[in-house]
Design an enzyme around this catalytic site. Sequence first.
Site, mmCIF file in Angstrom:
data_model
loop_
_atom_site.group_PDB
_atom_site.id
_atom_site.type_symbol
_atom_site.label_atom_id
_atom_site.label_comp_id
_atom_site.label_asym_id
_atom_site.label_seq_id
_atom_site.Cartn_x
_atom_site.Cartn_y
_atom_site.Cartn_z
ATOM 1 N N CYS A 136 39.442 28.205 39.237
ATOM 2 C CA CYS A 136 40.671 27.372 39.195
ATOM 3 C C CYS A 136 39.750 26.077 38.525
ATOM 4 O O CYS A 136 38.665 25.681 38.785
ATOM 5 C CB CYS A 136 41.155 26.816 40.367
ATOM 6 S SG CYS A 136 41.962 28.219 41.100
ATOM 7 N N LEU A 142 48.917 30.286 38.077
ATOM 8 C CA LEU A 142 48.789 30.540 39.518
ATOM 9 C C LEU A 142 50.146 30.061 40.297
ATOM 10 O O LEU A 142 50.038 29.226 41.295
ATOM 11 C CB LEU A 142 47.623 29.901 40.002
ATOM 12 C CG LEU A 142 46.205 30.651 39.704
ATOM 13 C CD1 LEU A 142 45.046 29.572 40.059
ATOM 14 C CD2 LEU A 142 46.278 31.801 40.441
#
Length: 301
Positions: free
Chosen positions: A129, A72
Site C-alpha cells: 500500500c 483495495l
Amino acid sequence: MDTTVNIAGVELKNPVMTASGTFGSGQEYSEFFDLGKLGAVVTKGVANVPWPGNNTPRIAETHAGMLNAVGLQNPGVDVFCKRDLPFLKQFDTKVIVNVCGKTTKDYCEVVERLADEESVDLLEINISCPNVKEGGIAFGQNPCSVEEITKEVKKVAKQPIIMKLSPNVTDITETAKAAQAGGADALSLINTLTGMKIDIERQNFVLANKTGGLSGPAIKPVALRMVYQVANSVDLPIIGMGGITNAADALEFILAGASAVAIGTANFVDPLAAPKVVEGIKDYMTRHNCQKITDLIGIVK
C-alpha cells in the site's frame, strides 16, 4: 498421507489457500465448492474505514495474465466483522485476514479491532500500500519502513502476522530480512508486479489509474525465483504465490521452499482451481510415495 502444514503455530489441513483480492471473503465461491476443502481462506484487504477503490476501467487482460487497479475497495473492518466473519465461521478452514492501510496507525487500528475475533487465525499485512506520509511510496519498498511497520503491528497483534512482500524492489531478500527483524511470524510473496497497457487506437491508457498490478501465469517464474531466494535468506515460513494455476505450479513453490501456496488469478478462470490443486498435490504425493507434504518443502537447493 499427511498434508498438514504449520504456519507460525497455526496448523492447516493442507498447504493450499486463496490469494487476497481474488476470492472476496469466499461467499461467491462457496456456491461452487465447500470452502472446508482448503487449508485457509485469505480475505480481500480490510481497512479501518471503507475504501471506494479506483476509478474504472480498472481491469485489463494481458498475455498470460491480467492487470488490476481495483485499489483495495472494501467496506471497512466493522462491516467485515459483522458480515463476513460469521459467514466464514461455518467452514472447517483457517481464516487469514488481509490488512491494508495508508498509515501505520491505519494498520494498527484494524489489527487491534481484529485482536479479539476468535475466528481470525492469522493476519496478512499488505505492505504494498502507498504510505501517504512518505509521499506515496509503498511501505514494502523500503526495508526500514518494513521493519518499522512490522514492529508496530506486532505490538498490538494477538494473532500471528504474515508480512506480504512486494516484488517491486531491487532485492526482495532485504525486505524479507527487515520483516524478520521486525518480528514477523511468516511471509507471503509475491504481490503483483507493476505494469501498464496502452490502447493504441484511443492512444490512451487502458486503466484509469495508468498502472496496475500484473498477476497470472506470466509472473510465475519471477515469483518462484523470489520465493527461492527468500526461503534461503530468512528463517520464517513462507506462503508462495504468483501465477499458480495447477498442482504442478504449486509443487514448484513448495520444492523451492514455500510451506504453503496461494491461488489467485486462476480463481477467475476456474472457480474450482484451488480444490483442484489440493487434489493434484495428493495425487503427486501418492505417485512419489510421499507420506508427509512437509518432506517436500525446500528440498530443491
